[in-house]
Design a protein around this motif. Sequence first.
Motif, PDB file in Angstrom:
ATOM      1  N   LEU A 152       0.835  -1.202   0.000  1.00 35.48           N
ATOM      2  CA  LEU A 152       0.000   0.000   0.000  1.00 35.48           C
ATOM      3  C   LEU A 152       0.869   1.250   0.000  1.00 35.48           C
ATOM      4  N   LEU A 153       1.874   1.224  -0.888  1.00 34.42           N
ATOM      5  CA  LEU A 153       2.755   2.369  -1.157  1.00 34.42           C
ATOM      6  C   LEU A 153       3.684   2.710   0.011  1.00 34.42           C
ATOM      7  N   LYS A 154       3.871   1.762   0.951  1.00 36.74           N
ATOM      8  CA  LYS A 154       4.736   2.005   2.112  1.00 36.74           C
ATOM      9  C   LYS A 154       6.121   1.382   1.981  1.00 36.74           C
ATOM     10  N   SER A 155       6.298   0.490   1.028  1.00 32.93           N
ATOM     11  CA  SER A 155       7.572  -0.206   0.880  1.00 32.93           C
ATOM     12  C   SER A 155       8.636   0.720   0.310  1.00 32.93           C
ATOM     13  N   PRO A 156       9.905   0.513   0.683  1.00 34.87           N
ATOM     14  CA  PRO A 156      10.984   1.311   0.089  1.00 34.87           C
ATOM     15  C   PRO A 156      11.153   1.059  -1.404  1.00 34.87           C
ATOM     16  N   THR A 157      10.530   0.014  -1.921  1.00 31.41           N
ATOM     17  CA  THR A 157      10.575  -0.227  -3.364  1.00 31.41           C
ATOM     18  C   THR A 157       9.624   0.699  -4.119  1.00 31.41           C
ATOM     19  N   CYS A 158       8.704   1.307  -3.410  1.00 26.45           N
ATOM     20  CA  CYS A 158       7.694   2.152  -4.049  1.00 26.45           C
ATOM     21  C   CYS A 158       8.320   3.438  -4.577  1.00 26.45           C
ATOM     22  N   THR A 159       7.987   3.786  -5.814  1.00 23.67           N
ATOM     23  CA  THR A 159       8.483   5.009  -6.431  1.00 23.67           C
ATOM     24  C   THR A 159       7.311   5.967  -6.679  1.00 23.67           C
ATOM     25  N   SER A 160       7.646   7.176  -7.048  1.00 19.34           N
ATOM     26  CA  SER A 160       6.595   8.143  -7.378  1.00 19.34           C
ATOM     27  C   SER A 160       5.766   7.654  -8.564  1.00 19.34           C
ATOM     28  N   GLU A 161       6.383   6.881  -9.451  1.00 19.33           N
ATOM     29  CA  GLU A 161       5.639   6.327 -10.583  1.00 19.33           C
ATOM     30  C   GLU A 161       4.594   5.326 -10.123  1.00 19.33           C
ATOM     31  N   ASP A 162       4.931   4.512  -9.114  1.00 20.20           N
ATOM     32  CA  ASP A 162       3.965   3.562  -8.572  1.00 20.20           C
ATOM     33  C   ASP A 162       2.791   4.285  -7.929  1.00 20.20           C
ATOM     34  N   VAL A 163       3.086   5.364  -7.210  1.00 26.00           N
ATOM     35  CA  VAL A 163       2.031   6.136  -6.552  1.00 26.00           C
ATOM     36  C   VAL A 163       1.075   6.711  -7.599  1.00 26.00           C
ATOM     37  N   ARG A 164       1.631   7.330  -8.626  1.00 25.33           N
ATOM     38  CA  ARG A 164       0.781   7.904  -9.674  1.00 25.33           C
ATOM     39  C   ARG A 164      -0.034   6.828 -10.381  1.00 25.33           C
TER      40      ARG A 164
END
Length: 311
Positions: A152-164
């Motif tokens: 749910l966008l909390k992992s350090p693998t998450c990027t701004s691209e994933d959020v968008r």
Amino acid sequence: MSKLLVFGHQNPDTDTIASAIALTYLLNELSIAAEAVALGKPNAETKYVLDYFRVDQPRIIETASNETDAVVLVDHNEKQQSVSDINEVSIKGVVDHHRIANFETSDPLYYRAEPVGCTATILLKLFKEYEVTIPNHIAGLMLSAIVSDTLLLKSPTCTSEDVRAAEELADIVGVSLDEYGLEMLKAGTDITSKTPEEILNDDAKTFPMGSETVRIGQVNVVDIEDILVQKKDILETMRQETRENDYDLYVLLVTDIIESNSVAIVDGPAYRQFEIAFEKPLQLNTVDLEGVVSRKKQVVPPLNNAFKREN
């Protein structure tokens, strides 16, 4: 060319299943005959997602060469994580967000790899590039994949691209990202009916590190104690699998999805490399890993470095 089979890694997770289905839909829309298949049963989280969006589970295959000569890989590229006869078929394409290792082909291929948190984030770009509209159920699967892979966008693998991408897909589906995402993650944390073998292998991958073989499983929970009370049985199963498969190190990462922390249960003859990697001693095969939630970014790299130093 025969019909393409599209699949992800063994012990499939939500990104593997969802991305195989999504890419297959895109290929078929581009008049390329393809079928999404799986290399194992979907886990509880993935079943929840498929049921929620009323999508059939892909059929499970053990080999590919008996029915096709061409495949496309999603969410993996390492051959030890793929179908057993991968060397007997032609890999026509890969869409992935992992490291590239133990991979080569005899012919050119389409290869799309990006350093993002989820394969589905890359697939969203592909739909746009080919100007193919994403239907509601496919958008739902892709959203679920991002939620799963990034916690749910909390992992350090998450990027701004994933959020968008997650926000855009949630708008297409018409759900609250936070509300749907939390319910989806919780659906995958019920381990009451699971055996130690299922806990270890529902989301597990094997990695070559130097001359050693490392097995790393991960299980998401809302209460880590639910796993620790079964530690004795889990360790016994670990040791049996280690003997049968010649693993040098076996790690089970138990991740609290609410607190974003993990506990590792560790065994195997190379256990000292784990202690070196994380600069922490094991206590009865267990160690707290505060803030660690990602196998790909927070567990595999330090272990790789530890084994490289040894060699």
